[in-house]
Design an enzyme around this catalytic site. Structure first.
Site, PDB file in Angstrom:
ATOM      1  N   GLU A 402       0.853  -1.192   0.000  1.00 18.82           N
ATOM      2  CA  GLU A 402       0.000   0.000   0.000  1.00 18.82           C
ATOM      3  C   GLU A 402       0.884   1.235   0.000  1.00 18.82           C
ATOM      4  O   GLU A 402       1.812   1.346   0.806  1.00 18.82           O
ATOM      5  CB  GLU A 402      -0.876  -0.043   1.248  1.00 18.82           C
ATOM      6  CG  GLU A 402      -1.614   1.213   1.608  1.00 18.82           C
ATOM      7  CD  GLU A 402      -2.246   1.089   2.993  1.00 18.82           C
ATOM      8  OE1 GLU A 402      -2.194   2.098   3.740  1.00 18.82           O
ATOM      9  OE2 GLU A 402      -2.788   0.019   3.330  1.00 18.82           O
ATOM     10  N   HIS A 487      -3.462  -6.051  10.924  1.00 21.26           N
ATOM     11  CA  HIS A 487      -4.380  -7.022  10.322  1.00 21.26           C
ATOM     12  C   HIS A 487      -4.327  -8.375  11.018  1.00 21.26           C
ATOM     13  O   HIS A 487      -3.955  -9.372  10.411  1.00 21.26           O
ATOM     14  CB  HIS A 487      -4.037  -7.218   8.844  1.00 21.26           C
ATOM     15  CG  HIS A 487      -4.103  -5.985   8.012  1.00 21.26           C
ATOM     16  ND1 HIS A 487      -3.417  -5.856   6.813  1.00 21.26           N
ATOM     17  CD2 HIS A 487      -4.775  -4.824   8.187  1.00 21.26           C
ATOM     18  CE1 HIS A 487      -3.658  -4.660   6.296  1.00 21.26           C
ATOM     19  NE2 HIS A 487      -4.480  -4.012   7.113  1.00 21.26           N
ATOM     20  N   ASN A 525      -5.681  -6.141   2.192  1.00 18.99           N
ATOM     21  CA  ASN A 525      -6.353  -5.678   3.405  1.00 18.99           C
ATOM     22  C   ASN A 525      -7.570  -6.560   3.650  1.00 18.99           C
ATOM     23  O   ASN A 525      -8.344  -6.829   2.738  1.00 18.99           O
ATOM     24  CB  ASN A 525      -6.762  -4.215   3.253  1.00 18.99           C
ATOM     25  CG  ASN A 525      -5.575  -3.333   2.919  1.00 18.99           C
ATOM     26  OD1 ASN A 525      -4.965  -3.496   1.862  1.00 18.99           O
ATOM     27  ND2 ASN A 525      -5.252  -2.408   3.789  1.00 18.99           N
TER      28      ASN A 525
END
Length: 546
Positions: A402, A487, A525
């Site tokens: 990202e 995460h 994600n």
């Protein structure tokens, strides 16, 4: 609540206005900048659960899985009560805002800490964490051996504090994510349903190319493409029309005011504005904020006895309640659900849980780094806090990166990245009778595969561009942010600790419906996958168990 609310904070969880938005009535809501956003909400009243109450369905947690379960159960005619350890986050503090700014954290920022613990906690070699008042703030930096796990605390769970990157994994990667789930049903039915429910959208590419606030992402794109890596636009749950108005100066700024890590006051479509709003509109869902489940055990008359501590904004228990529920849905997040189940098995409350409980936990391969760019590649003083693009080297190097913002308000000439990798390491939760707590056996050295995979992208970019890694963002002369995860996944893996729809082995009426079901990695994600899996599982549970 007997405690007082600290100055500058949000209120305690039990505001007069209740907890969440109702989707059924959008008229009469507060318009921002003279405009009622598409995600606008009304607020449903709620009453904390009473000791002795009986509920058909109790949902532990208000994040993605729990919100899906509550909505679909309510739509099926089932009354639902949700228990949330964090606050409601529905009342402004003394500054007129519900959430504090990333650059100016106050007591609203962290969960029961007296000092902030930012993921990026150094800048130019100087520590940037600061002392704060202890409070039930929005971001929990939960520390285990070898890793810090960042989690949202409040009604809406992780949706309150993430960057909103709403990514559906590539279909060719799905077999490694959830091997017991039919990909056809996920990609034909449940991923589309989740994306619709979450309000997912993608940035306008023409606006991206022209707006000042994404100069940092354009630099990231240029460097990726010059090194031969695909740059992809990543969907998000931010209201992109609202962000355009932020850039035009016609509405109150949120993404362009650096609001992300400790909540976003305006444009982000977190769960209170989507699934929880719809759940409130059914009239069948209530929530108890600042309540923490401490025990679940079979009740003598059927169903389950649930013991719940009500806490104040200092984290102290003020009341302990006992309720019964016909069915209990564990949705406290990967860490919360796993810790609770491991404790309940070890202490004899749910002794028949199988030996898979607590296993298969992973960090989604998270690792962070920064690069120092040349002076002719400025990344911009104004940066949207909402990421919108990434670098895809998953197939060749095992990493998706990202392109993340550094919304400092000054020019940094730095590119910053959060990578998701194919890190194969998995940890296990276990009960520690000496401390009365649950431990996690993660080792920081297990991050090395993630670093190696991320280097397949950034070593090549640095070589091509003649640039170097930043060494001042995570300590003194430290390149990699290998101490954390945003995460957390696993700990009650689908098809192992549960059946293939989240039913806990040995206990009819007990279900896991959150990220604990996913064994450690989603390749992107994870919250869209958590939402889609919850949609799949609750549909089966309603059809067959009710």
């Amino acid at each position: 609540m007997s405690d007082s609310t600290p100055v500058g904070s949000a209120s305690s969880g039990f505001s007069r206005r209740g907890f969440i938005a109702g989707a059924g009535s959008l008229l009469g809501v507060m318009a921002l900048g003279g405009r009622t956003p598409a995600w606008a909400q009304t607020v449903a009243a709620t009453t904390p659960i009473a000791s002795g109450a009986h509920v058909p369905a109790l949902v532990i947690g208000t994040g993605y899985g729990g919100s899906v379960a509550a909505l679909r159960l309510a739509q099926a005619g089932v009354d639902v009560h949700m228990v949330e350890m964090g606050m409601a986050w529905d009342t402004p503090g003394s500054d007129g805002k519900i959430f504090c700014n990333t650059l100016s954290p106050d007591n609203r920022s962290y969960w029961l800490r007296t000092r902030t613990k930012a993921p990026l906690n150094y800048f130019l070699g100087f520590p940037i964490d600061r002392d704060i008042s202890c409070y039930t703030g929005i971001l929990d930096a939960e520390e285990f051996s070898g890793i810090t796990v960042y989690q949202g605390r409040g009604v809406g769970g992780g949706s309150l504090v993430n960057g909103g990157m709403a990514v559906t994994p590539k279909r060719e990667n799905f077999g490694a994510i959830l091997p017991t789930v039919n990909p056809d049903e996920m990609y034909n039915t449940y991923y589309p349903r989740a994306n619709a429910g979450l309000g997912v959208g993608t940035i306008d590419p023409a606006w991206f190319d022209s707006t000042d606030c994404y100069q940092y992402a354009r630099v990231g794109r240029k460097h990726a493409q010059r090194s031969g890596f695909p740059f992809v636009f990543v969907p998000d749950v931010y209201d992109w029309d609202y962000m355009k108005q932020e850039a035009a100066g016609t509405v109150t700024k949120s993404a362009l005011a650096g609001e992300i890590l400790y909540g976003n006051n305006n444009g982000k479509k977190s769960l209170q504005k989507t699934y929880l709003a719809q759940a409130a509109a059914t009239g069948r869902v209530t929530v108890s904020p600042l309540h923490k489940v401490v025990s679940v055990a079979p009740a003598s008359g059927g169903g389950y006895t649930v013991v719940i501590d009500q806490i104040n904004t200092s984290g102290e228990t003020t009341t302990t309640k006992t309720v019964t529920a016909d069915r209990v849905f564990f949705a406290a997040g990967s860490v919360g659900t796993s810790k609770l189940l491991v404790k309940l098995k070890a202490t004899g409350m749910l002794p028949n849980l199988n030996n898979e409980v607590g296993k298969g936990w992973g960090d989604n391969g998270n690792v962070m780094c920064g690069r120092a760019n040349h002076l002719w590649d400025p990344t911009g003083a104004l940066q949207s806090s909402i990421p919108c693009g990434g670098i895809d080297n998953w197939a060749a190097g095992g990493a998706f990166a990202e392109v993340a913002p550094l919304p400092t308000g000054i020019e940094t000439f730095a590119s910053f990245y959060l990578s998701i990798t194919k890190n194969p390491n998995r940890a296990e939760f276990s009960w520690n009778p000496a401390t009365g707590k649950v431990d996690l056996n993660w080792q920081q050295s297990w991050k090395q595969p993630a670093i190696d995979m991320a280097k397949t992208i950034f070593d090549k970019i640095n070589s091509k561009e003649g640039t170097i890694y930043r060494t001042d963002l995570f300590g003194i002369y430290k390149i990699w942010g290998d101490h954390l995860t945003y995460h957390p996944l696993g700990g009650a893996v689908l098809g192992k600790a549960t059946d293939n729809y989240g039913r806990l082995a040995g206990y009819p009426g007990l279900y896991v419906i959150d990220g604990a079901l996913i064994p450690g990695n989603t390749s992107v994600n994870p919250f869209v996958t958590i939402t889609a899996l919850a949609e799949r599982n609750i549909e089966k549970i309603i059809a067959t168990d009710l």
